[in-house]
Structures are given as structure tokens and as C-alpha cells.
Design a protein around this motif. Sequence first.
Motif, PDB file in Angstrom:
ATOM      1  N   LEU A  15     -11.637 -12.885   5.401  1.00 53.71           N
ATOM      2  CA  LEU A  15     -10.762 -13.472   4.563  1.00 53.71           C
ATOM      3  C   LEU A  15      -9.498 -14.154   5.643  1.00 53.71           C
ATOM      4  CD1 LEU A  15     -10.149 -11.328   1.596  1.00 53.71           C
ATOM      5  CD2 LEU A  15     -11.907 -13.192   1.731  1.00 53.71           C
ATOM      6  N   GLY A  16      -9.733 -13.846   6.804  1.00 54.17           N
ATOM      7  CA  GLY A  16      -8.760 -14.194   7.945  1.00 54.17           C
ATOM      8  C   GLY A  16      -7.132 -13.890   7.298  1.00 54.17           C
ATOM      9  N   SER A  17      -7.012 -12.733   6.992  1.00 56.97           N
ATOM     10  CA  SER A  17      -5.673 -12.389   6.665  1.00 56.97           C
ATOM     11  C   SER A  17      -5.384 -10.904   7.115  1.00 56.97           C
ATOM     12  CB  SER A  17      -5.372 -12.378   5.103  1.00 56.97           C
ATOM     13  OG  SER A  17      -6.408 -11.356   4.433  1.00 56.97           O
ATOM     14  N   GLU A  18      -4.159 -10.581   6.987  1.00 55.31           N
ATOM     15  CA  GLU A  18      -3.926  -9.224   7.387  1.00 55.31           C
ATOM     16  C   GLU A  18      -4.170  -8.311   6.570  1.00 55.31           C
ATOM     17  OE1 GLU A  18      -2.316  -8.485  10.228  1.00 55.31           O
ATOM     18  OE2 GLU A  18      -2.486 -10.228  10.855  1.00 55.31           O
ATOM     19  N   VAL A  19      -4.437  -6.673   6.757  1.00 53.29           N
ATOM     20  CA  VAL A  19      -4.627  -5.653   5.506  1.00 53.29           C
ATOM     21  C   VAL A  19      -3.519  -5.731   4.847  1.00 53.29           C
ATOM     22  CG1 VAL A  19      -5.319  -3.741   5.473  1.00 53.29           C
ATOM     23  CG2 VAL A  19      -6.263  -4.853   7.570  1.00 53.29           C
ATOM     24  N   PRO A  20      -3.611  -5.751   3.649  1.00 54.13           N
ATOM     25  CA  PRO A  20      -2.350  -5.358   2.785  1.00 54.13           C
ATOM     26  C   PRO A  20      -1.962  -4.023   2.707  1.00 54.13           C
ATOM     27  CG  PRO A  20      -4.235  -6.039   1.264  1.00 54.13           C
ATOM     28  CD  PRO A  20      -4.618  -6.253   2.963  1.00 54.13           C
ATOM     29  N   GLU A  21      -0.535  -3.768   2.431  1.00 54.88           N
ATOM     30  CA  GLU A  21      -0.239  -2.276   2.114  1.00 54.88           C
ATOM     31  C   GLU A  21      -0.767  -1.959   0.717  1.00 54.88           C
ATOM     32  OE1 GLU A  21       3.841  -1.444   3.047  1.00 54.88           O
ATOM     33  OE2 GLU A  21       3.779  -2.699   4.854  1.00 54.88           O
ATOM     34  N   ALA A  22      -1.088  -0.560   0.552  1.00 51.21           N
ATOM     35  CA  ALA A  22      -1.414  -0.267  -0.825  1.00 51.21           C
ATOM     36  C   ALA A  22      -0.437  -0.290  -1.863  1.00 51.21           C
ATOM     37  CB  ALA A  22      -1.773   1.460  -0.798  1.00 51.21           C
ATOM     38  N   VAL A  23      -0.812  -0.746  -2.860  1.00 52.18           N
ATOM     39  CA  VAL A  23       0.176  -1.171  -3.954  1.00 52.18           C
ATOM     40  C   VAL A  23       0.345   0.188  -4.849  1.00 52.18           C
ATOM     41  CG1 VAL A  23       0.887  -2.486  -6.105  1.00 52.18           C
ATOM     42  CG2 VAL A  23      -0.098  -3.451  -3.974  1.00 52.18           C
ATOM     43  N   LYS A  24       1.703   0.759  -5.141  1.00 49.95           N
ATOM     44  CA  LYS A  24       1.640   1.652  -6.119  1.00 49.95           C
ATOM     45  C   LYS A  24       2.314   1.384  -7.433  1.00 49.95           C
ATOM     46  CE  LYS A  24       2.575   5.059  -2.479  1.00 49.95           C
ATOM     47  NZ  LYS A  24       2.658   6.568  -2.316  1.00 49.95           N
ATOM     48  N   LEU A  25       1.625   1.274  -8.444  1.00 45.57           N
ATOM     49  CA  LEU A  25       2.202   1.073  -9.804  1.00 45.57           C
ATOM     50  C   LEU A  25       2.852   2.265 -10.439  1.00 45.57           C
ATOM     51  CD1 LEU A  25      -1.514  -0.304 -11.095  1.00 45.57           C
ATOM     52  CD2 LEU A  25       0.525  -1.590 -10.118  1.00 45.57           C
ATOM     53  N   THR A  26       3.977   1.758 -11.006  1.00 48.17           N
ATOM     54  CA  THR A  26       4.972   2.604 -11.526  1.00 48.17           C
ATOM     55  C   THR A  26       5.232   2.218 -13.078  1.00 48.17           C
ATOM     56  OG1 THR A  26       6.686   1.605 -10.668  1.00 48.17           O
ATOM     57  CG2 THR A  26       6.031   3.632  -9.380  1.00 48.17           C
ATOM     58  N   ALA A  27       5.390   2.881 -13.901  1.00 46.81           N
ATOM     59  CA  ALA A  27       5.777   2.688 -15.283  1.00 46.81           C
ATOM     60  C   ALA A  27       6.686   3.475 -15.841  1.00 46.81           C
ATOM     61  CB  ALA A  27       4.359   2.622 -16.078  1.00 46.81           C
ATOM     62  N   SER A  28       7.596   3.026 -16.790  1.00 47.44           N
ATOM     63  CA  SER A  28       8.653   3.667 -17.502  1.00 47.44           C
ATOM     64  C   SER A  28       7.993   4.663 -18.557  1.00 47.44           C
ATOM     65  CB  SER A  28       9.755   2.881 -17.860  1.00 47.44           C
ATOM     66  OG  SER A  28       9.538   1.934 -18.755  1.00 47.44           O
ATOM     67  N   ALA A  29       9.002   5.502 -19.049  1.00 45.18           N
ATOM     68  CA  ALA A  29       8.427   6.122 -20.019  1.00 45.18           C
ATOM     69  C   ALA A  29       8.191   5.508 -21.255  1.00 45.18           C
ATOM     70  CB  ALA A  29       9.102   7.336 -20.486  1.00 45.18           C
ATOM     71  N   GLU A  30       8.976   4.288 -21.513  1.00 45.40           N
ATOM     72  CA  GLU A  30       8.664   3.236 -22.638  1.00 45.40           C
ATOM     73  C   GLU A  30       7.417   2.361 -22.388  1.00 45.40           C
ATOM     74  OE1 GLU A  30      10.806   2.925 -25.508  1.00 45.40           O
ATOM     75  OE2 GLU A  30      11.385   4.787 -24.647  1.00 45.40           O
ATOM     76  N   GLU A  31       6.999   2.400 -21.171  1.00 41.81           N
ATOM     77  CA  GLU A  31       5.836   1.323 -21.114  1.00 41.81           C
ATOM     78  C   GLU A  31       4.503   2.353 -21.356  1.00 41.81           C
ATOM     79  OE1 GLU A  31       7.074  -2.085 -18.024  1.00 41.81           O
ATOM     80  OE2 GLU A  31       6.596   0.102 -17.449  1.00 41.81           O
ATOM     81  N   ARG A  32       4.660   3.692 -21.279  1.00 36.95           N
ATOM     82  CA  ARG A  32       3.299   4.627 -21.291  1.00 36.95           C
ATOM     83  C   ARG A  32       3.311   5.280 -22.876  1.00 36.95           C
ATOM     84  NH1 ARG A  32       4.754   7.950 -16.251  1.00 36.95           N
ATOM     85  NH2 ARG A  32       6.541   8.200 -17.325  1.00 36.95           N
TER      86      ARG A  32
END
Length: 132
Positions: free
Chosen positions: A67-84
Motif C-alpha cells: 500500500l506504500g504506507s507505514e504500519v499503523p499502531e494497534a487501535v484500542k477501542l474503549t466504551a463507557s458504561a453508558e455505551e455498553r
Amino acid sequence: MPKNSFVTCPHCGGETVPKEKVLLDGWTRRGTVLVCAFCGGELPSAESPEATAPAADRKTSALAALLGSEVPEAVKLTASAEERRFCRDCRYYIKHPFLSRCERRQAEVNPMDDCPDFALPDPPAPDATPNH
């Protein structure tokens, strides 16, 4: 390097099984090297860092190179108690292999629906043992 293991060729970039090639000087055998089965390029020795890189890192870096790009860092998904507030996490959710129901609304639900009457289930009692 174990026999029949896949490696990435630094010359052609393909996944290949290393092939042993005998080095000759006239009729005298001088040694053996590992070569790519596709392009014939010499592969790095087993002691080099690029030969011992994990397969996941090699695949990620190969994709980034494509793809001609750098390796992206891993994304961490977080959700508040109201979103779960999924039905599957609700106290009133009844698990069944054929039908998922909400005990409070007396209706069929999807486990990933947002629950309007969401309530956390009671924590298990410390002396409770599962019935087997």
C-alpha cells in the motif's frame, strides 16, 4: 530453519519454501545455501533477524509495502458504561440456542440490540458452584 517452513523471499517478496542449493567450485563442493524456490535468490541465514521475524509482522509489513504506507499502531477501542447497554449483557436476557428473548419486555431480541430497560445482572454468589 526447519525444513518445509514458509519464509518471505527478500528478492521477489513471495511466500516460499526454501530450497537447498549446493555451491560447487568445479567438481569440488564448497557448501550449501538456501534459495527461493521461485526466483532462485539467496535467502538470509537462520541467524539473521529478518529470517526469524514472526509471520504476523512479516505479513503486516508486506501489506504496508504493497500500500506504500507505514504500519499503523494497534487501535484500542474503549466504551463507557453508558455505551455498553447490549441485550446480551442485560439481566433480563434469556439465552437459548433457538430464540433470544427479553424477560422484561416479553419479546424476541437480538443479543446486540440496545436495551432500553438495561440492568446489570447480579454478581454470582461467592459460594455458588455450577451444576454439572
